[in-house]
Scaffold this motif. Sequence first.
Motif, PDB file in Angstrom:
ATOM      1  N   HIS A 220       0.771  -1.100  -0.092  1.00  0.00           N
ATOM      2  CA  HIS A 220      -0.225  -0.097  -0.062  1.00  0.00           C
ATOM      3  C   HIS A 220       1.029   1.141   0.083  1.00  0.00           C
ATOM      4  O   HIS A 220       0.919   2.001   0.943  1.00  0.00           O
ATOM      5  CB  HIS A 220      -0.824  -0.074   1.433  1.00  0.00           C
ATOM      6  CG  HIS A 220      -1.585  -1.385   1.380  1.00  0.00           C
ATOM      7  ND1 HIS A 220      -3.062  -1.377   0.513  1.00  0.00           N
ATOM      8  CD2 HIS A 220      -1.617  -2.225   2.036  1.00  0.00           C
ATOM      9  CE1 HIS A 220      -3.568  -2.370   0.885  1.00  0.00           C
ATOM     10  NE2 HIS A 220      -2.601  -3.172   1.644  1.00  0.00           N
ATOM     11  N   VAL A 221       1.505   1.310  -0.985  1.00  0.00           N
ATOM     12  CA  VAL A 221       2.701   2.399  -1.137  1.00  0.00           C
ATOM     13  C   VAL A 221       1.875   3.977  -0.934  1.00  0.00           C
ATOM     14  O   VAL A 221       2.636   4.635  -0.281  1.00  0.00           O
ATOM     15  CB  VAL A 221       3.368   2.452  -2.479  1.00  0.00           C
ATOM     16  CG1 VAL A 221       2.432   2.513  -3.792  1.00  0.00           C
ATOM     17  CG2 VAL A 221       4.609   3.420  -2.444  1.00  0.00           C
ATOM     18  N   ARG A 222       0.830   4.194  -1.425  1.00  0.00           N
ATOM     19  CA  ARG A 222       0.253   5.667  -1.317  1.00  0.00           C
ATOM     20  C   ARG A 222      -0.146   5.852   0.128  1.00  0.00           C
ATOM     21  O   ARG A 222       0.259   6.897   0.602  1.00  0.00           O
ATOM     22  CB  ARG A 222      -0.786   5.498  -2.127  1.00  0.00           C
ATOM     23  CG  ARG A 222      -0.818   5.532  -3.585  1.00  0.00           C
ATOM     24  CD  ARG A 222      -1.928   5.918  -4.551  1.00  0.00           C
ATOM     25  NE  ARG A 222      -1.802   5.546  -5.845  1.00  0.00           N
ATOM     26  CZ  ARG A 222      -1.243   6.392  -6.665  1.00  0.00           C
ATOM     27  NH1 ARG A 222      -0.753   7.443  -6.485  1.00  0.00           N
ATOM     28  NH2 ARG A 222      -1.134   6.115  -8.095  1.00  0.00           N
ATOM     29  N   TRP A 223      -0.680   4.817   0.843  1.00  0.00           N
ATOM     30  CA  TRP A 223      -0.883   4.778   2.325  1.00  0.00           C
ATOM     31  C   TRP A 223       0.471   5.117   3.014  1.00  0.00           C
ATOM     32  O   TRP A 223       0.561   5.984   3.809  1.00  0.00           O
ATOM     33  CB  TRP A 223      -1.484   3.742   2.716  1.00  0.00           C
ATOM     34  CG  TRP A 223      -1.834   3.754   4.283  1.00  0.00           C
ATOM     35  CD1 TRP A 223      -2.437   4.462   5.031  1.00  0.00           C
ATOM     36  CD2 TRP A 223      -1.213   2.694   5.240  1.00  0.00           C
ATOM     37  NE1 TRP A 223      -2.323   4.434   6.415  1.00  0.00           N
ATOM     38  CE2 TRP A 223      -1.645   3.180   6.255  1.00  0.00           C
ATOM     39  CE3 TRP A 223      -0.388   1.486   5.072  1.00  0.00           C
ATOM     40  CZ2 TRP A 223      -1.312   2.291   7.517  1.00  0.00           C
ATOM     41  CZ3 TRP A 223      -0.072   0.884   6.130  1.00  0.00           C
ATOM     42  CH2 TRP A 223      -0.311   1.284   7.273  1.00  0.00           C
ATOM     43  N   TYR A 224       1.425   4.366   2.566  1.00  0.00           N
ATOM     44  CA  TYR A 224       2.714   4.358   3.306  1.00  0.00           C
ATOM     45  C   TYR A 224       3.442   5.904   2.997  1.00  0.00           C
ATOM     46  O   TYR A 224       3.834   6.486   4.061  1.00  0.00           O
ATOM     47  CB  TYR A 224       3.672   3.391   2.719  1.00  0.00           C
ATOM     48  CG  TYR A 224       5.049   3.629   3.203  1.00  0.00           C
ATOM     49  CD1 TYR A 224       5.752   3.275   4.505  1.00  0.00           C
ATOM     50  CD2 TYR A 224       6.218   4.117   2.379  1.00  0.00           C
ATOM     51  CE1 TYR A 224       7.067   3.242   4.748  1.00  0.00           C
ATOM     52  CE2 TYR A 224       7.391   4.232   2.534  1.00  0.00           C
ATOM     53  CZ  TYR A 224       7.964   4.062   4.033  1.00  0.00           C
ATOM     54  OH  TYR A 224       9.103   4.300   4.234  1.00  0.00           O
ATOM     55  N   GLU A 225       3.353   6.279   2.035  1.00  0.00           N
ATOM     56  CA  GLU A 225       3.707   7.936   1.644  1.00  0.00           C
ATOM     57  C   GLU A 225       2.977   8.919   2.524  1.00  0.00           C
ATOM     58  O   GLU A 225       3.739   9.667   3.028  1.00  0.00           O
ATOM     59  CB  GLU A 225       3.639   8.077  -0.014  1.00  0.00           C
ATOM     60  CG  GLU A 225       4.532   7.121  -0.733  1.00  0.00           C
ATOM     61  CD  GLU A 225       4.550   7.249  -2.081  1.00  0.00           C
ATOM     62  OE1 GLU A 225       3.297   8.085  -2.656  1.00  0.00           O
ATOM     63  OE2 GLU A 225       5.259   6.985  -3.046  1.00  0.00           O
TER      64      GLU A 225
END
Length: 354
Positions: free
Chosen positions: A321-326
């Motif tokens: 979940h890269v967008r959430w991580y960012e």
Amino acid sequence: MRRVSITLSVGTLLAVAAFVAGVAGAQSPAVNPQEADYARQQQERQATQPYNNAPVWKEARSGLPQVTTVKGRETDVLIQPEGQTWRAARVPVATAGGFLVALALAGLAVFYAIQGTMGAEHKPGTRFIQRFTPADRIAHWLLAIVWVTLAITGLILSLGKATLLPLIGYTLFSWLAAFAKNVHNFIGPILIVVVPWMFVRFVRDNGIGAEDFKWYAHLLDYFKGVEYPSGKFNAGEKVQFWLVLVLFTTVMVVTGLILAFPNFDQTRQTMQWSNIIHMVVAYVAIALTMVHIYLGTVGVAGAYRAMRDGYVDASWAEHHHVRWYEDVVAGKAREQFVEPGEQAPPDAAARRPA
């Protein structure tokens, strides 16, 4: 004198006969033209074919209201003809639903044998993020326990006669079916509370946008370990939320209440339609939920720990979940990194380098 007595007796008998005939005539129900036609057909049939009662059963199966002393909805209908349509439909529906569930289970087993557990490579020294709060996890696990219990008991009730009865015999199956029926009926209404609670807890992170459609365009890459960027929940999880939780479970709750509480004064046809809808929706929902359970346990490494303990490591979040991580890194998300000294997952110490 004797002649007068005889005259009085005859007159009395005639008067009583006239009175009885009048009362019987007053109590005879008024008939409409269709009922009169049925009666005429029966009289004619009795003259030509004395033992053929087809007109009588034709009238009984017509669904027309008759005369009864029991007051209530449909109490004046002897035979409801739509019931035969329902009895003929429910067996094929249950059979098709059973094949759907079996196909989903077999497909997941084959996929796991080929692919194994998918996951991201853990980076040494990575920090942890609190993905789910205790309230989120309590709501999820309460729903999961109730939902899975209803799914298992529902499958026993709908498919047990064909699959379990030949294996365990009549005595044990009768006990099991009675137990499953009572558990199903008494546990089901809990969803009235749990579903809205889950909706309130998770709806804010399940909005659907254009990126979700792109996620589905790269669905095959997901099963190869290359995931399209997503927020806290990917498009597959959002479909599980909106389709299974919000739509299907709500439909099952409504139809289940109609079936479990006949004192709502619904008609038999309403209950028959509710039964078919309940079965169809339940089988589809069970098949989809099996995929959800697979990906949340053995299918994706670290996914089960996220709902068990509430935490994931940063490398897991960045991969899945890269967008959430960012957003977490930028401080835009509600979720935060676990700082030194704060509560950490039970296995955090074992995963951190010495």
